[in-house]
Design an enzyme around this catalytic site. Structure first.
Site, short mmCIF file in Angstrom:
data_model
loop_
_atom_site.label_atom_id
_atom_site.label_comp_id
_atom_site.label_asym_id
_atom_site.label_seq_id
_atom_site.Cartn_x
_atom_site.Cartn_y
_atom_site.Cartn_z
N ARG A 26 -26.59 38.55 -18.75
CA ARG A 26 -25.46 39.06 -18.30
C ARG A 26 -25.62 40.95 -18.12
NH1 ARG A 26 -20.03 36.86 -16.07
NH2 ARG A 26 -20.56 34.98 -15.66
N ARG A 30 -19.92 43.38 -15.88
CA ARG A 30 -18.40 45.03 -15.59
C ARG A 30 -18.36 45.15 -17.12
NH1 ARG A 30 -14.81 39.87 -15.11
NH2 ARG A 30 -17.16 39.58 -16.14
N ARG A 39 -18.32 46.83 -7.48
CA ARG A 39 -17.60 45.87 -7.47
C ARG A 39 -16.39 45.86 -7.41
NH1 ARG A 39 -15.21 42.15 -7.49
NH2 ARG A 39 -14.57 40.38 -8.32
N ASP A 76 -24.95 34.49 -8.96
CA ASP A 76 -24.20 33.64 -9.73
C ASP A 76 -24.64 31.86 -9.56
OD1 ASP A 76 -22.09 34.06 -11.10
OD2 ASP A 76 -21.53 32.36 -10.41
N TYR A 152 -17.21 22.28 -13.22
CA TYR A 152 -17.00 23.32 -12.20
C TYR A 152 -16.26 22.86 -11.17
CZ TYR A 152 -17.66 27.43 -15.24
OH TYR A 152 -18.26 28.43 -16.03
O1 CP3 Z 1 -27.47 40.18 -14.86
C1 CP3 Z 1 -27.05 39.08 -14.72
O2 CP3 Z 1 -27.15 37.87 -16.18
C2 CP3 Z 1 -27.66 37.95 -13.80
C3 CP3 Z 1 -26.32 37.65 -12.70
C4 CP3 Z 1 -24.79 36.21 -13.39
C5 CP3 Z 1 -23.78 36.41 -13.18
N1 CP3 Z 1 -23.41 34.95 -13.03
C6 CP3 Z 1 -22.71 37.43 -12.56
C7 CP3 Z 1 -21.48 37.29 -12.38
C8 CP3 Z 1 -25.97 35.43 -13.99
C9 CP3 Z 1 -27.36 34.54 -14.32
C10 CP3 Z 1 -24.15 34.69 -13.58
C11 CP3 Z 1 -24.80 32.62 -14.55
C12 CP3 Z 1 -23.48 32.37 -14.13
N2 CP3 Z 1 -22.41 32.22 -14.04
C13 CP3 Z 1 -22.87 31.15 -15.60
C14 CP3 Z 1 -24.48 31.09 -16.36
C15 CP3 Z 1 -24.58 31.88 -18.21
C16 CP3 Z 1 -22.98 31.74 -18.50
O3 CP3 Z 1 -22.55 32.78 -19.20
O4 CP3 Z 1 -22.99 30.44 -19.15
C17 CP3 Z 1 -21.79 30.96 -15.04
C18 CP3 Z 1 -21.19 29.81 -15.98
C19 CP3 Z 1 -21.66 30.92 -14.12
C20 CP3 Z 1 -19.50 30.85 -13.71
C21 CP3 Z 1 -18.79 32.56 -13.66
N3 CP3 Z 1 -19.37 33.38 -12.79
C22 CP3 Z 1 -18.14 32.40 -14.19
C23 CP3 Z 1 -17.11 31.48 -15.26
C24 CP3 Z 1 -17.72 33.46 -13.93
C25 CP3 Z 1 -16.20 34.41 -14.32
C26 CP3 Z 1 -16.36 34.80 -15.25
C27 CP3 Z 1 -16.70 36.22 -16.16
O5 CP3 Z 1 -17.62 36.04 -16.80
O6 CP3 Z 1 -16.02 37.41 -14.91
C28 CP3 Z 1 -18.52 34.58 -13.15
C29 CP3 Z 1 -18.47 36.04 -12.36
C30 CP3 Z 1 -19.70 36.75 -12.25
N4 CP3 Z 1 -20.82 36.26 -12.54
C31 CP3 Z 1 -19.26 37.96 -13.01
C32 CP3 Z 1 -21.26 37.90 -12.79
C33 CP3 Z 1 -21.30 40.02 -13.52
C34 CP3 Z 1 -18.25 38.52 -12.99
C35 CP3 Z 1 -17.98 38.96 -12.14
C36 CP3 Z 1 -16.93 40.53 -11.65
O7 CP3 Z 1 -17.28 41.24 -11.57
O8 CP3 Z 1 -15.70 39.78 -11.17
#
Ligand code: CP3
Length: 346
Positions: A26, A30, A39, A76, A152
Site C-alpha cells: 500500500r 490515502r 481520489r 485492487d 469476499y
Molecule cells: O500501493 C499498493 O499497494 C497498490 C495498490 C493496492 C490496493 N489494494 C489499493 C487500494 C493493492 C496491492 C491492494 C490489494 C488488496 N486489496 C488487498 C490485499 C492486501 C491487504 O491489504 O491485505 C486486499 C485485501 C484488498 C481489498 C480491499 N481494497 C479492501 C478490503 C479495501 C478497503 C479497505 C481500505 O483500506 O480502504 C480496499 C480499498 C483500497 N485498495 C484502497 C487502496 C489505495 C483504498 C480505497 C480508497 O481510497 O478509498
C-alpha cells in the site's frame, strides 16, 4: 542498469546484498495527500481503478517521493470478482460491498466464463507504468489468492469473522471447489496478461488465510495457490517471473509454503523472524515485516525496530525490506521517508 541487476530481482534470486531493496505494501494510498487529491474526484474507488492513466500516476507517486526499489501496479485484488459480474463497489468508510454476492450454489453454477479482456484497463496501466518507470526499476503485478477472492465474494463484504462464508463452504463444498477452480484459472490468465504488458515479478495476496483451520487451509487455499504457482511456472510467458506470497497468519504456519515452488514469502508483522529463517532454511527469499503500527512512534523507536529487523537478516540470502501489512491512512508520509533512509543508512 537492467531489471535483472536491480536489488529487488537479485534479492528474489536469493543473493546476499549489503543493502536490502525497499518497497511498501500500500505504498500508494490515502496516507499521501497527492493520492487523496486525485481520489476525491471519484465517488467509487473501482471507477478510479478503471482509469489507466490515473492508476499509472498513483503508482508513480510513492516512487517520486521516496525513490523506492520496486513499483507496484495500482489496482485492487477485487477486479477479478468484478469481472465475474458480482458488482463490486467500495462504499465510503465501509470497504468493499458486493451487489451480487455468491449467496447460493446456483450462482456458482451460473457464473460467467472469465474473459481476461474485461480487465484490459489493468494491462493498459501496466504498459503505461512500465513505459514511465526508469528501466532499472522492477514493476510488481499482483492478484488475490483464489481463497481470499472467494471469501469476499461469498461474504459479500468485509467482515470480522466471515461467519456466512465458513457456513457456506461446509454446506456447499463441491460448488466452492468449482468457484476456487474458476478463480485460480482467472488469476492465472490475469497474471499472464500482466506479464505480457510488462510486469517483472508477481505478488499473491492471501489476506484472509487466517479464517481457516490447518486442514481447511490446505484444502481451500494452499492447494489453489499451489495450482496457480504451478501454472505460472509452467507457462513460457510467466515462468521467469519471481513469485512472492503474502499470507496473513495461516494456521499451520509459513513452513507449508516450502513445498510450493515460490521465490519469496512476505511475512505478516506478527511472524517471528528467527523462526521463519530456521523454517525456510535459506531456500526462499523473505520480505517484511515491520509492524505498520510502529510508524506511529517517535523516530528513535522506529530506528530501533528497523535495526532489529535488519540485524536479523544480515546474513540471509534474499531479503527485501517491507512492512508486515499495508500502510494505513493515518501514517505521516515523513515516517516512510525516515524508515527508507534508516534502512539504507544501516
Ligand atoms: O500501493 C499498493 O499497494 C497498490 C495498490 C493496492 C490496493 N489494494 C489499493 C487500494 C493493492 C496491492 C491492494 C490489494 C488488496 N486489496 C488487498 C490485499 C492486501 C491487504 O491489504 O491485505 C486486499 C485485501 C484488498 C481489498 C480491499 N481494497 C479492501 C478490503 C479495501 C478497503 C479497505 C481500505 O483500506 O480502504 C480496499 C480499498 C483500497 N485498495 C484502497 C487502496 C489505495 C483504498 C480505497 C480508497 O481510497 O478509498
Amino acid at each position: 542498469m537492467t531489471i535483472d541487476k536491480s536489488l529487488f530481482i537479485r534479492a528474489l534470486r536469493k543473493e546476499k546484498l549489503s543493502t536490502p531493496p525497499i518497497w511498501y505494501m500500500r505504498q500508494a494510498g490515502r496516507y499521501l495527500p497527492e493520492y487523496r487529491k486525485i481520489r476525491s474526484k471519484f465517488r467509487n474507488f473501482l471507477d478510479m481503478c478503471k482509469d489507466p492513466d490515473v492508476c499509472c500516476e498513483l503508482a508513480l507517486q510513492p516512487m517520486n517521493r521516496f525513490n523506492l526499489d520496486a513499483s507496484i501496479l495500482f489496482s485492487d485484488i477485487l477486479t477479478i470478482p468484478d469481472a465475474f459480474n458480482l458488482g463490486v463497489e467500495f462504499k465510503e468508510g465501509e470497504g468493499p460491498v458486493f451487489n451480487n454476492p455468491i449467496k447460493n450454489k446456483a450462482i456458482i453454477r451460473d457464473l460467467p466464463r472469465f474473459n481476461p479482456q474485461d480487465l484490459s484497463y489493468v494491462y493498459k496501466c501496466v504498459e503505461n507504468l512500465r513505459a514511465s518507470l526508469p528501466p532499472s526499476i522492477p514493476l510488481i503485478g499482483f492478484c488475490g489468492s483464489p481463497w481470499t477472492l472467494a471469501a469476499y465474494s461469498i461474504e459479500g463484504s468485509s467482515s470480522k469473522d466471515f461467519g456466512f462464508t465458513k457456513k457456506f463452504i461446509s454446506e456447499n463444498t463441491e460448488e466452492v471447489h468449482e468457484l476456487l477452480d474458476a478463480y485460480t484459472n482467472a488469476c492465472f490468465l490475469y497474471l499472464k496478461e500482466q506479464a505480457m504488458s510488462g510486469i517483472n515479478a508477481i505478488q499473491i495476496f492471501d489476506s484472509w488465510a487466517n479464517l481457516l483451520n490447518e486442514s481447511d487451509y490446505k484444502i481451500y487455499s494452499l492447494n489453489y495457490i499451489n495450482d496457480l504457482v504451478r501454472k505460472l511456472k509452467m507457462d513460457k510467458i510467466t515462468s521467469n517471473l519471481p513469485i512472492i506470497v503474502f499470507a496473513r497468519q495461516p494456521a499451520g504456519g509459513i513452513g507449508q509454503f516450502s513445498h510450493v515452488s515460490l521465490d519469496c514469502i512476505s511475512l505478516y508483522w506478527d511472524e517471528s523472524i528467527d523462526k521463519s529463517i530456521s523454517i525456510l532454511k535459506n531456500n526462499t527469499a523473505i520480505q517484511g515485516n515491520l509492524d505498520p503500527k510502529i510508524l506511529k512512534e517517535d523516530n528513535s523507536v522506529i530506528r530501533k525496530e528497523v535495526k532489529l529487523i535488519i540485524d536479523k537478516f544480515k546474513d540471509y540470502p534474499g531479503y527485501i525490506f517491507n512492512l508486515g501489512h499495508g500502510i494505513t491512512p493515518d501514517i505521516d508520509p515523513d515516517k516512510i521517508k525516515f524508515v527508507t533512509d534508516t534502512v539504507r543508512e544501516i
